[in-house]
Design an enzyme around this catalytic site. Structure first.
Site, mmCIF file in Angstrom:
data_model
loop_
_atom_site.group_PDB
_atom_site.id
_atom_site.type_symbol
_atom_site.label_atom_id
_atom_site.label_comp_id
_atom_site.label_asym_id
_atom_site.label_seq_id
_atom_site.Cartn_x
_atom_site.Cartn_y
_atom_site.Cartn_z
ATOM 1 N N SER A 100 0.160 1.078 5.875
ATOM 2 C CA SER A 100 1.539 1.089 5.423
ATOM 3 C C SER A 100 2.136 -0.318 5.455
ATOM 4 O O SER A 100 1.680 -1.206 4.742
ATOM 5 C CB SER A 100 2.354 2.074 6.264
ATOM 6 N N ASP A 238 6.546 -0.552 0.215
ATOM 7 C CA ASP A 238 5.641 -0.997 1.273
ATOM 8 C C ASP A 238 4.211 -0.984 0.730
ATOM 9 O O ASP A 238 3.980 -0.709 -0.449
ATOM 10 C CB ASP A 238 5.797 -0.114 2.506
ATOM 11 N N ASP A 240 1.508 0.964 0.849
ATOM 12 C CA ASP A 240 0.904 2.127 0.201
ATOM 13 C C ASP A 240 1.879 2.892 -0.682
ATOM 14 O O ASP A 240 1.583 3.989 -1.141
ATOM 15 C CB ASP A 240 0.273 3.063 1.237
ATOM 16 N N ASP A 242 4.729 4.500 -0.318
ATOM 17 C CA ASP A 242 5.402 5.764 0.000
ATOM 18 C C ASP A 242 6.797 5.517 0.558
ATOM 19 O O ASP A 242 7.496 6.462 0.903
ATOM 20 C CB ASP A 242 4.565 6.622 0.960
#
Length: 474
Positions: A100, A238, A240, A242
């Protein structure tokens, strides 16, 4: 495996403690616990972010899948919500290799069942299965999985099937690409909806963008990028993709819970589920039929959405203070259905927030101002062992100690003890203490009418908490 632990969303730790055997063991434990359910397809889709270590770890996960009798599908580098969507489509489980927003020397694994993110009970089952995983020898250089390059396109199509192609017509948007796994998708999708897009800040080394605790260098980059006055907004995610980050024309970052509030209102939902760290504006400005608050972490928000559905709610969403948005039910927009996606997503709040401003005919800053959401601040006491935080929070749970502790601030109006101690005062002020789930630190959050007052409350809170904890030790 000392640094490896489940946090608010997935397993995380140092790369040096995750590569090789540890990632094989955790993935194997996941497959073993998931395989206990006869309803689960013995297929796993695997995705990854753009960290240097992610490809190698993803290959290890594929080896673990093969050893467990699962067919591995390699979806490559794509957003976490895109991988979750592919898992739902196939009725398969999924593993996303991502840390993340944390630095490149760390990484992690996010696990999904066919119906979405794993629960806290699933995390416990994985940990329980770890001890039975036998060590293996060399796993070889190959990636034992079937390539699937179209998952990211199906995720793109999810939004193009529902939103009008002109919802962002005329909007001038800077897309801060950095090392987000969605950097190209984000620019392409905004342009497809009519925005005038300028990609900026692409990086071939990993940039740890945190959408909630902003690094000074990121704030400076965003302010400089918007100083020309040539953009209506800046957007990014961010690592990834999400969690979204959206800044207005002046380079001011819109709080994640405010993005969630705007998105929920744009979708016209009746029930909202948020963690206790989300601002009070969700209740005060939302106009929702019901607001349910939970502990911090997407598994708790997901559980809250499931409870809301069981209680009869029709349209349900969840969102977090970091901006991650979870669609807990199908919603209808202009006669078209956007299917549920009960995992954190950055694309929907970015699209909905920009579209809401354009539809209202106002700037993003004016849209936020109209909600009267107040200001928030947060900080932490690092190197605070969990037992010290727990002792302090236990003291705060006692009414006499609490009233005396908060006497300089005012009389507590109400208290929420779901995740730490959150105290509401008059004039829209709150102070919230909780122990971090990922690190040895005590965190403090505050709300107030002005940013200066919110920051003062946090400084006061951490100073007094430190004094109180030292007093207990002596």
């Amino acid at each position: 495996m000392s640094s490896l632990k489940f946090g608010t969303s997935g397993l995380r730790g140092l790369v040096t403690e995750l590569v090789g055997w540890p990632s094989y063991a955790y993935a194997s434990a996941f497959f073993r616990s998931v395989a206990a359910s006869s309803s689960v397809s013995r297929t796993v889709v695997i995705g990854r972010d753009l960290r240097d270590s992610s490809t190698n770890i993803a290959a290890t996960v594929a080896f673990a899948a093969a050893a467990a009798g699962f067919k591995a599908i390699d979806c490559g580098a794509l957003p976490t919500p895109a991988l979750a969507l592919e898992a739902i489509r196939r009725g398969a489980c999924a593993v996303m290799v991502t840390g993340s927003h944390i630095p490149d020397d760390r990484n992690g694994l996010k696990f999904y069942r066919p119906d979405g993110e794993i629960t806290k009970a699933d995390e416990a089952a994985i940990l329980a299965a770890l001890g039975d995983i036998a060590k293996v020898g060399s796993m070889g250089p190959d990636f034992p999985a079937t390539p699937e390059p179209d998952g990211i396109d199906r995720y793109r199509q999810r939004y193009q099937d529902v939103f009008s192609p002109d919802i962002l017509a005329g909007q001038r948007v800077a897309v801060y690409q950095q090392s987000s796994v969605a950097r190209d998708l984000l620019a392409d999708l905004l342009a497809a909806f009519g925005a005038k897009v300028v990609p900026i800040g692409r990086s071939e080394t990993f940039v740890p963008i945190d959408t909630e605790a902003h690094r000074p260098e990121d704030l400076a980059f965003i302010r400089d990028a918007m100083a020309s006055g040539g953009f209506d907004a800046l957007v990014t995610t961010d690592g990834d993709a999400d969690r979204p980050l959206v800044a207005d024309a002046a380079g001011r970052i819109v709080r994640g819970d405010v993005l969630g509030l705007i998105t929920a209102r744009y979708l016209g939902v009746d029930t909202v589920v948020v963690p206790v760290t989300a601002g009070s504006a969700v209740e005060l400005a939302g106009g929702f039929h019901k607001v349910l608050r939970t502990k911090v972490g997407s598994p708790f928000v997901i559980a809250g959405m499931a409870q809301a559905k069981q209680d009869g709610a029709k349209t349900i969403v969840g969102f977090e203070a970091n901006g991650g948005f979870l669609l807990g039910s199908d919603v209808t927009l202009s006669g078209k259905t956007l299917p549920a996606l009960p995992t954190r997503d950055a694309m929907l709040p970015i699209l909905a927030t920009l579209a809401a401003a354009r539809e209202a005919g106002v700037s993003l800053a004016d849209l936020v101002t109209s909600l009267n959401v107040g200001e928030t601040a947060s900080d932490r006491l690092p190197n605070t062992p969990a037992e010290r935080s727990a002792a302090f929070l236990q003291q705060l749970s006692q009414a006499p100690f609490r009233q005396n502790f908060f006497r300089p601030v005012g009389l507590p109006q109400s208290v929420d003890e779901q995740d730490g101690i959150r105290v509401n005062f008059d004039a829209g002020r709150t102070i919230h203490f909780r122990a971090s789930g990922n690190a040895p630190e005590l965190r403090c959050y505050a709300e107030a009418k002005s940013a200066a007052e919110a920051e003062d409350l946090v400084r006061w809170g951490l100073s007094e908490a430190s004094i109180a904890m030292k007093a207990v030790e002596h």
